[in-house]
Design an enzyme around this catalytic site. Structure first.
Site, PDB file in Angstrom:
ATOM      1  CG  HIS A 183       4.366  11.884   7.174  1.00 13.91           C
ATOM      2  ND1 HIS A 183       3.258  12.031   6.369  1.00 13.91           N
ATOM      3  CD2 HIS A 183       5.059  13.046   7.060  1.00 13.91           C
ATOM      4  CE1 HIS A 183       3.291  13.230   5.795  1.00 13.91           C
ATOM      5  NE2 HIS A 183       4.359  13.867   6.205  1.00 13.91           N
TER       6      HIS A 183
ATOM      7  CG  LEU B 128      -2.768  -7.040  -0.519  1.00 14.04           C
ATOM      8  CD1 LEU B 128      -4.084  -6.671  -1.217  1.00 14.04           C
ATOM      9  CD2 LEU B 128      -2.686  -6.321   0.829  1.00 14.04           C
TER      10      LEU B 128
ATOM     11  CG  ASP C 260      -4.746  14.376   1.906  1.00  7.62           C
ATOM     12  OD1 ASP C 260      -3.674  14.745   2.436  1.00  7.62           O
ATOM     13  OD2 ASP C 260      -5.501  15.164   1.300  1.00  7.62           O
TER      14      ASP C 260
HETATM   15  C1  FPP Z   1      -0.539  12.984   2.902  1.00  4.65           C
HETATM   16  O1  FPP Z   1      -0.739  13.648   4.124  1.00  4.65           O
HETATM   17  C2  FPP Z   1       0.397  11.895   3.066  1.00  4.65           C
HETATM   18  C3  FPP Z   1       1.629  11.818   2.505  1.00  4.65           C
HETATM   19  C4  FPP Z   1       2.226  12.865   1.647  1.00  4.65           C
HETATM   20  C5  FPP Z   1       2.504  10.676   2.738  1.00  4.65           C
HETATM   21  C6  FPP Z   1       1.781   9.388   3.016  1.00  4.65           C
HETATM   22  C7  FPP Z   1       2.742   8.461   3.593  1.00  4.65           C
HETATM   23  C8  FPP Z   1       2.471   7.536   4.542  1.00  4.65           C
HETATM   24  C9  FPP Z   1       1.167   7.210   5.089  1.00  4.65           C
HETATM   25  C10 FPP Z   1       3.588   6.772   5.075  1.00  4.65           C
HETATM   26  C11 FPP Z   1       4.067   5.684   4.185  1.00  4.65           C
HETATM   27  C12 FPP Z   1       4.899   6.189   3.092  1.00  4.65           C
HETATM   28  C13 FPP Z   1       6.179   6.588   3.149  1.00  4.65           C
HETATM   29  C14 FPP Z   1       6.823   7.321   2.023  1.00  4.65           C
HETATM   30  C15 FPP Z   1       6.980   6.339   4.345  1.00  4.65           C
HETATM   31  P1  FPP Z   1      -0.358  15.175   4.204  1.00  4.65           P
HETATM   32  O2  FPP Z   1       0.993  15.281   4.798  1.00  4.65           O
HETATM   33  O3  FPP Z   1      -0.531  15.817   2.870  1.00  4.65           O
HETATM   34  O4  FPP Z   1      -1.446  15.700   5.207  1.00  4.65           O
HETATM   35  P2  FPP Z   1      -2.155  17.121   5.222  1.00  4.65           P
HETATM   36  O5  FPP Z   1      -2.947  17.212   3.950  1.00  4.65           O
HETATM   37  O6  FPP Z   1      -3.018  17.056   6.442  1.00  4.65           O
HETATM   38  O7  FPP Z   1      -1.077  18.145   5.316  1.00  4.65           O
END
Ligand code: FPP
Length: 242
Positions: A30, A124, A12
């Site tokens: 991301h 893994l 997150d």
């Molecule tokens: C949460 O941060 C993260 C996600 C919803 C996506 C996590 C994905 C990756 C790390 C990349 C790998 C995966 C894919 C599908 C390419 P947020 O956007 O909710 O952050 P915030 O809470 O600060 O808004």
């Protein structure tokens, strides 16, 4: 030091990271989040962790603005193409759980290719939870078991914890021992609810794109310091280890 066999991570904070860095869109968060995932998977493989399961896209994430969903799917496809050498070099097998049929066809195709190509790797098991929701997973399991009863293939009494676990997407994996959520939020957000019944939970303030080897080691030290009683008393555990 006792190591977890299975670590589950709620990655997150990508959006906040992008905002703090002054990027115009959340997408950069991301993209850098994928780099954090690569680092973490490599470190887990090196350290002897057997399973790493990450929440890459929740069922609820479909409700995000279309541009962000599209960008995430694009990142997924391009990362799968790009990361193959890393997976092979570190002996990492890729798996995926969730309603994968809801993903764009290109993502399904790429996932299948990488799963197939890495199927012989065993350092893994890296599992991406994609279009995943734990309540939906449990409903799916309950319906599958009910159908087996309706078809006369099993009795109601045969439905025990093991049978239910076997009906989940995670049937072939041990339950997570440690759950890490980054970005300071203290929530589980519909992630592996059945499977984490006895897991240690660690909420870390670091935003996911900044998650480093040091953060992973901090989490492992926390895990090693916990006494996992699983409902027993400290005395019972000490007797066993004496
Ligand atoms: C949460 O941060 C993260 C996600 C919803 C996506 C996590 C994905 C990756 C790390 C990349 C790998 C995966 C894919 C599908 C390419 P947020 O956007 O909710 O952050 P915030 O809470 O600060 O808004």
């Amino acid at each position: 030091m006792s190591l977890p066999t299975h670590i589950a991570i709620i990655m997150d904070g990508n959006g906040r990271w992008a905002k703090r860095q002054g990027f115009r869109t959340r997408v950069r968060g991301h993209e850098v989040g994928v780099e954090a995932l690569r680092r973490t998977a490599q470190s887990c493989a090196e350290l002897g962790i057997s399973y790493l399961t990450v929440y890459a896209f929740s069922e609820e994430n479909w409700a995000r603005p279309k541009a962000e969903v599209d960008a995430l799917m694009k990142i997924l496809v391009s990362s799968l193409k790009k990361e193959m050498p890393t997976l092979m070099e570190h002996g990492i097998q890729l798996q995926a759980i969730g309603k994968l049929h809801l993903l764009p066809k290109s993502a399904q195709r790429e996932l299948n290719e990488v799963k197939e190509a890495t199927s012989g790797n065993s350092n893994l098991i890296l599992t991406l939870a994609l279009s995943y929701g734990s309540r939906q997973e449990m409903l799916h399991a309950a319906k599958a078991l009910a159908q087996e009863v309706a078809d006369g293939k099993r009795t109601v009494d045969s439905i025990d914890e093991a049978a239910f676990s076997d009906a989940l997407y995670t049937a072939d994996m041990p339950d997570p021992d440690l759950v890490i959520r980054t970005s300071g939020e203290h929530r589980i957000s519909n992630y592996l609810l059945w499977q984490i019944s006895y897991a240690e939970l660690l909420f870390m303030p670091v935003l996911w794109p900044d998650f480093s080897r040091e953060h992973l080691e901090e989490a492992l030290a926390y895990y090693a310091s916990r006494e996992r009683r699983m409902g027993k008393t400290s005395e019972q555990l000490n007797e066993k280890s004496a």
